[in-house]
Motif scaffolding. Structure first.
Motif, PDB file in Angstrom:
ATOM      1  N   ASN A 155       0.853  -1.198   0.000  1.00  0.00           N
ATOM      2  CA  ASN A 155       0.000   0.000   0.000  1.00  0.00           C
ATOM      3  C   ASN A 155       0.886   1.244   0.000  1.00  0.00           C
ATOM      4  OD1 ASN A 155       0.525   0.809   2.921  1.00  0.00           O
ATOM      5  ND2 ASN A 155      -0.300  -1.247   3.187  1.00  0.00           N
ATOM      6  N   GLY A 156       0.271   2.391  -0.136  1.00  0.00           N
ATOM      7  CA  GLY A 156       1.037   3.637  -0.256  1.00  0.00           C
ATOM      8  C   GLY A 156       1.686   4.079   1.040  1.00  0.00           C
TER       9      GLY A 156
ATOM     10  N   SER B 248      -2.080  17.101   4.920  1.00  0.00           N
ATOM     11  CA  SER B 248      -2.006  15.899   4.077  1.00  0.00           C
ATOM     12  C   SER B 248      -2.866  14.838   4.734  1.00  0.00           C
ATOM     13  CB  SER B 248      -0.559  15.406   3.962  1.00  0.00           C
ATOM     14  OG  SER B 248      -0.494  14.227   3.158  1.00  0.00           O
TER      15      SER B 248
ATOM     16  N   SER C 187       1.444  10.407   5.488  1.00  0.00           N
ATOM     17  CA  SER C 187       2.702  11.118   5.271  1.00  0.00           C
ATOM     18  C   SER C 187       3.493  11.207   6.574  1.00  0.00           C
ATOM     19  CB  SER C 187       2.440  12.533   4.722  1.00  0.00           C
ATOM     20  OG  SER C 187       1.547  12.487   3.644  1.00  0.00           O
TER      21      SER C 187
ATOM     22  N   ALA D 244       0.994   9.882  -3.890  1.00  0.00           N
ATOM     23  CA  ALA D 244      -0.188   9.024  -3.783  1.00  0.00           C
ATOM     24  C   ALA D 244      -1.398   9.601  -4.513  1.00  0.00           C
ATOM     25  CB  ALA D 244      -0.531   8.788  -2.318  1.00  0.00           C
TER      26      ALA D 244
ATOM     27  N   TYR E 107      -4.674   2.590  -3.901  1.00  0.00           N
ATOM     28  CA  TYR E 107      -5.965   2.487  -3.217  1.00  0.00           C
ATOM     29  C   TYR E 107      -7.062   2.671  -4.274  1.00  0.00           C
ATOM     30  CZ  TYR E 107      -9.661   3.933   0.079  1.00  0.00           C
ATOM     31  OH  TYR E 107     -10.821   4.050   0.799  1.00  0.00           O
TER      32      TYR E 107
ATOM     33  N   GLY F 198      -2.729  -1.396  -2.647  1.00  0.00           N
ATOM     34  CA  GLY F 198      -1.493  -1.557  -3.403  1.00  0.00           C
ATOM     35  C   GLY F 198      -0.695  -0.275  -3.333  1.00  0.00           C
TER      36      GLY F 198
ATOM     37  N   TYR G 259      -8.877  17.562   4.450  1.00  0.00           N
ATOM     38  CA  TYR G 259      -9.315  16.682   5.531  1.00  0.00           C
ATOM     39  C   TYR G 259      -9.854  17.582   6.632  1.00  0.00           C
ATOM     40  CZ  TYR G 259      -6.667  13.623   2.592  1.00  0.00           C
ATOM     41  OH  TYR G 259      -6.216  12.959   1.482  1.00  0.00           O
TER      42      TYR G 259
HETATM   43  C1  LIG Z   1      -3.748   7.592  -0.102  1.00  0.00           C
HETATM   44  C2  LIG Z   1      -2.568   8.318   0.433  1.00  0.00           C
HETATM   45  C3  LIG Z   1      -1.463   7.672   1.027  1.00  0.00           C
HETATM   46  C4  LIG Z   1      -1.412   6.223   1.398  1.00  0.00           C
HETATM   47  O1  LIG Z   1      -2.000   5.345   0.637  1.00  0.00           O
HETATM   48  P1  LIG Z   1      -2.561   3.912   1.103  1.00  0.00           P
HETATM   49  O2  LIG Z   1      -2.360   3.107  -0.114  1.00  0.00           O
HETATM   50  O3  LIG Z   1      -3.985   4.114   1.458  1.00  0.00           O
HETATM   51  O4  LIG Z   1      -1.731   3.426   2.250  1.00  0.00           O
HETATM   52  C5  LIG Z   1      -0.376   8.426   1.370  1.00  0.00           C
HETATM   53  N1  LIG Z   1      -0.346   9.755   1.193  1.00  0.00           N
HETATM   54  C6  LIG Z   1      -1.385  10.413   0.661  1.00  0.00           C
HETATM   55  C7  LIG Z   1      -1.276  11.884   0.467  1.00  0.00           C
HETATM   56  C8  LIG Z   1      -2.537   9.726   0.273  1.00  0.00           C
HETATM   57  O5  LIG Z   1      -3.567  10.400  -0.234  1.00  0.00           O
END
Ligand SMILES: *Cc1c(COP(=O)(O)O)cnc(C)c1O
Length: 391
Positions: free
Chosen positions: A59-60, A85, A89, A158, A182, A193, A310
């Protein structure tokens, strides 16, 4: 008219045959973990971005954590990241043992490069700009400051697949970049992913090993690591989707241009500003709205879904109470949390849907309903004289 915030099913129906076949192939080959599907996607994504290495991960958020950790960042270190963010992050910074240092955002809702230098201390090791909503941070200024101080740069991309800064893709300018796949992201899998991209050969193999229990070959554990792998099914889905991304980005830009035109005369709203050097890929169409919460409620009652990205600036979350920040430390981020609203945005969004959102916003702010309506005067996406996002 009901307008969803995103419509993943609408996209699936446009590529159903390809997706179903790709998934069937993975099933037929039992290619679930670290299979050819993963390697093929990694190679294709790296090639499209013009980078040497792509490492698929789970995942990201893991992508950020693994990249920072393999850059050697840990206890006693500081990493600078924007005050606004998604929590991944800063979460990834803390996970390495380092401390996140927040810097306020600029007029484009990305890391304010003018405030960056004053946040640097002898413990600073890296800068993590975030390309929020699909628009890149001020990379020229950030890279220059990083070089001057000998700091690493990790781009949280992301929300910015194929966004550009001076024609260079997000993720390809810093020491490394990370992506999320995501489902709701511009390039989304059908589950979790993520990926790390870099031109740095050593960083690449370290990330690849760390993400797979420290092994490059089975049972050859060079170090301890984690289990964070992109799986075969998700890679196969992403491989099908990758060739469509340019078209989808184009469609998003058309939706954004239509919003721009239809909302131009609403003075209670600030539409997204775009840096001259940037091409925005509109992961989100993010506005500032007067009486934001009432507007959101009004739209919801009329079947229009919006979202706040957010509700709270990162340093003001309970999770960061230990840092003792107040809104006065981040005036832009704080203002943003009070005003920000994301309007429905997805490539398959129809003109009538954009029109319905705009009409309802006009109605809320007291314009005569339909004053701006172009009903009966079919809007032509191509004959538009306003802001153009496609060069
Ligand atoms: C979606 C997102 C992530 C993390 O992604 P995941 O795959 O949901 O873990 C990180 N940074 C930002 C800014 C994001 O929008």
């Amino acid at each position: 008219m009901k307008v969803p915030f995103v419509d993943l099913h609408a996209q699936y129906t446009t590529i159903k045959a390809e997706i179903d076949e790709a998934i069937q192939q993975v099933l037929d080959e039992s290619a679930f973990i670290r299979s050819r599907f993963v390697t093929e996607f990694e190679d294709a994504f790296a090639a499209e971005l013009g980078v040497r290495h792509c490492i698929g991960v789970a995942n990201g958020t893991d992508a950020l954590f693994i990249a920072l950790k393999m850059m050697g960042i840990g206890h006693g270190d500081q990493v600078i990241t924007p005050a606004f963010s998604w929590i991944s992050s800063s979460e990834a910074i803390s996970l390495t043992g380092a401390e996140p240092v927040f810097v306020d955002i600029d007029g484009y809702h990305t890391l304010d490069a003018d405030k960056l230098a004053t946040a640097i201390t002898p413990d600073t090791r890296a800068i993590m700009p975030v390309h929020l909503y699909g628009q890149m941070a001020d990379m020229g200024a950030i890279l220059e400051i990083a070089w001057r101080h000998g700091l690493k740069v990790l781009e949280d991309s992301a929300q910015a697949h194929f966004a550009t800064y001076n024609d260079r893709y997000a993720g390809s300018l810093g020491d490394a970049g990370t992506f999320s796949f995501y489902p709701g992201k511009n390039l989304g899998a059908y589950g979790d992913g993520g990926a790390i991209v870099t031109d740095d050969h050593e960083l690449a193999w370290k990330c690849r090993a760390f993400a797979n229990h420290g092994q490059l070959k089975k049972h050859d554990h060079r170090m301890e690591g984690v289990n964070s792998r992109l799986d075969g099914l998700q890679a196969a889905v992403l491989q099908v989707k990758l060739p469509h991304i340019r078209n989808w980005t184009h469609q998003r830009k058309r939706v954004a241009a239509l919003y721009d035109e239809l909302l131009a005369d609403v003075r209670e709203i600030h539409r997204p500003r775009i840096r001259d050097a940037n091409a925005h890929i509109f992961h989100l169409y993010s506005i500032h709205a007067e009486r934001r919460d009432q507007l959101k409620h009004f739209l919801k009652e009329r079947g229009i879904a919006t979202a706040v990205h957010y509700p709270t600036a990162l340093p003001l979350l309970p999770a960061y109470e230990r840092l003792g920040h107040t809104p006065a430390d981040f005036p832009r981020a704080y203002h943003h949390q009070l005003k920000q609203l994301s309007l429905p945005m997805f490539p398959e969004m129809r003109e009538e849907q954009v029109q319905a959102v705009a009409d309802t916003i006009h109605e809320f702010y007291g314009r005569r309903h339909g004053e701006q309506s172009r009903t009966g005067n079919r809007y032509d996406f191509h004959a538009r004289g306003k802001r153009e996002y496609d060069e």
